[in-house]
Every structure is written in structure tokens, then in C-alpha cells.
Design a protein around this motif. Sequence first.
Motif, mmCIF file in Angstrom:
data_model
loop_
_atom_site.group_PDB
_atom_site.id
_atom_site.type_symbol
_atom_site.label_atom_id
_atom_site.label_comp_id
_atom_site.label_asym_id
_atom_site.label_seq_id
_atom_site.Cartn_x
_atom_site.Cartn_y
_atom_site.Cartn_z
ATOM 1 N N UNK A 86 2.307 6.229 -5.045
ATOM 2 C CA UNK A 86 3.430 6.252 -4.102
ATOM 3 C C UNK A 86 3.085 6.834 -2.733
ATOM 4 N N UNK A 87 1.804 6.911 -2.398
ATOM 5 C CA UNK A 87 1.413 7.373 -1.064
ATOM 6 C C UNK A 87 1.864 6.378 0.000
ATOM 7 N N UNK A 88 1.846 5.100 -0.323
ATOM 8 C CA UNK A 88 2.312 4.080 0.624
ATOM 9 C C UNK A 88 3.795 4.262 0.912
ATOM 10 N N UNK A 89 4.545 4.597 -0.111
ATOM 11 C CA UNK A 89 5.984 4.818 0.052
ATOM 12 C C UNK A 89 6.248 6.014 0.960
ATOM 13 N N UNK A 90 5.491 7.080 0.780
ATOM 14 C CA UNK A 90 5.671 8.271 1.612
ATOM 15 C C UNK A 90 5.271 8.018 3.066
ATOM 16 N N UNK A 91 4.324 7.132 3.291
ATOM 17 C CA UNK A 91 3.840 6.862 4.642
ATOM 18 C C UNK A 91 4.704 5.863 5.409
ATOM 19 N N UNK A 92 5.537 5.090 4.720
ATOM 20 C CA UNK A 92 6.321 4.036 5.362
ATOM 21 C C UNK A 92 7.482 4.621 6.169
ATOM 22 N N UNK A 93 7.493 4.408 7.494
ATOM 23 C CA UNK A 93 8.577 4.958 8.316
ATOM 24 C C UNK A 93 9.849 4.112 8.318
ATOM 25 N N UNK A 94 9.768 2.866 7.851
ATOM 26 C CA UNK A 94 10.921 1.962 7.939
ATOM 27 C C UNK A 94 11.691 1.813 6.637
ATOM 28 N N UNK A 95 11.287 2.498 5.581
ATOM 29 C CA UNK A 95 11.903 2.415 4.253
ATOM 30 C C UNK A 95 11.748 1.045 3.605
ATOM 31 N N UNK A 96 10.777 0.269 4.044
ATOM 32 C CA UNK A 96 10.512 -1.029 3.426
ATOM 33 C C UNK A 96 9.866 -0.861 2.055
ATOM 34 N N UNK A 97 9.332 0.327 1.781
ATOM 35 C CA UNK A 97 8.715 0.610 0.486
ATOM 36 C C UNK A 97 9.498 1.685 -0.263
ATOM 37 N N UNK A 98 10.803 1.724 -0.066
ATOM 38 C CA UNK A 98 11.633 2.780 -0.648
ATOM 39 C C UNK A 98 12.454 2.325 -1.841
ATOM 40 N N UNK A 99 12.003 1.332 -2.561
ATOM 41 C CA UNK A 99 12.735 0.835 -3.720
ATOM 42 C C UNK A 99 12.265 1.581 -4.964
ATOM 43 N N UNK A 100 12.650 2.827 -5.089
ATOM 44 C CA UNK A 100 12.210 3.639 -6.217
ATOM 45 C C UNK A 100 13.408 4.016 -7.067
#
Length: 184
Positions: free
Chosen positions: A98-112
Motif C-alpha cells: 500500500x505504499x502506492x496508495x499512501x503516495x497518491x495525492x489524488x485518491x485514485x488509489x484509495x479504494x481500501x
Amino acid sequence: MSDRDERYYTAQLNMQTCSRRGLFRGLWSGVSKPVKTQAGLAAKRTAPRPPTAVDENLLNRLCDGCGKCANACPPRIISMIEGKPVLTLDGGACTECRECQRACPTLALANASPDTLPSTGAIATLSGMCIRQMSAPCQSCSEACPHQAIDTVNRSIAIDSEKCSGCAQCRVACPAHAIQMVMR
């Protein structure tokens, strides 16, 4: 022409009247149908994405192509293709850190969601000659699977598609290269 219009309006006036409840029920049923259809289409991924990526349509709107997810990925399997994150599962595997999720500023990887299994959109399939078919005592793929999606059955393996997240850890662990990742 006027006779036809008059008959049309007479027929419309003679139709049953609709209650207010019936009117709203009819209006809302028409509104909810396209939403259900659109939601079903939005879930299908076109390429392997990071496991916490939102639905494809929403990802296309949210992701600005900054590449911060690719830089944050420890195994370096995220590539930016056409400005969107794509997992390159040929040579590596997603550790679901989930490092990619933490680095994403636009919440495009926030489906958790804790209720749903993270999914890359890919699934493991048996594509080659598994060395278990030659009676070798190998369980590398089932031991590497973090979701227990692979069972060793007699002289082969069985992959449970409901449990498979598409991380490709089994593919990397397979000494015979008998597992391939394909889109669902």
C-alpha cells in the motif's frame, strides 16, 4: 391531421391517473436503472492496476499521471502507461504494501475496503507444465500466495478465483513458470 391529434389527446386524457407515490416510484426506477448498469461496467479493469485503485472510470477521472505511485513502489512494478498506473506483472509481483496508495495525492488509489479483497484486475491461471504433474513435491506457489487461493490437488494445482487478488506472487515463486497472469 387535427383529427389525429384530437384522438391522441382524448386517449391520453382517458388513461388511468397516477398517484403521487406511483409517479415518484416511476421516476426513481428510471433513475436507478442506468446507475446500476453503469456501476457494473465501471468495475471491469482494462489493465492490471495497483490493488487499491478505484474503479476504472473513476481512476481515469482522478489520476493526473504524476507518477508518485510508481516512485513509491518498493518492487518497482508500477509503470505509467498513457498517464495511468499499470502493474508490470511479468517480472515481479505486488507485495500489497500500500505504499502506492499512501503516495497518491489524488485518491485514485484509495479504494481500501476491509470487507473486499484488494484486486489488481488480473488472475493467476495454470498455463504451463506444473512440475507437480511429474510427481515432484512442489508447493512453492501455494506457500507464496498471501490469500491461500492455491490448493495443491493430487498432481496439479487449483486456483480459487474468488480468493486470488492477482498479485503474481505465485507466478514469481513457481520454479517451472507454469503460472500466467491474465485479466479477469
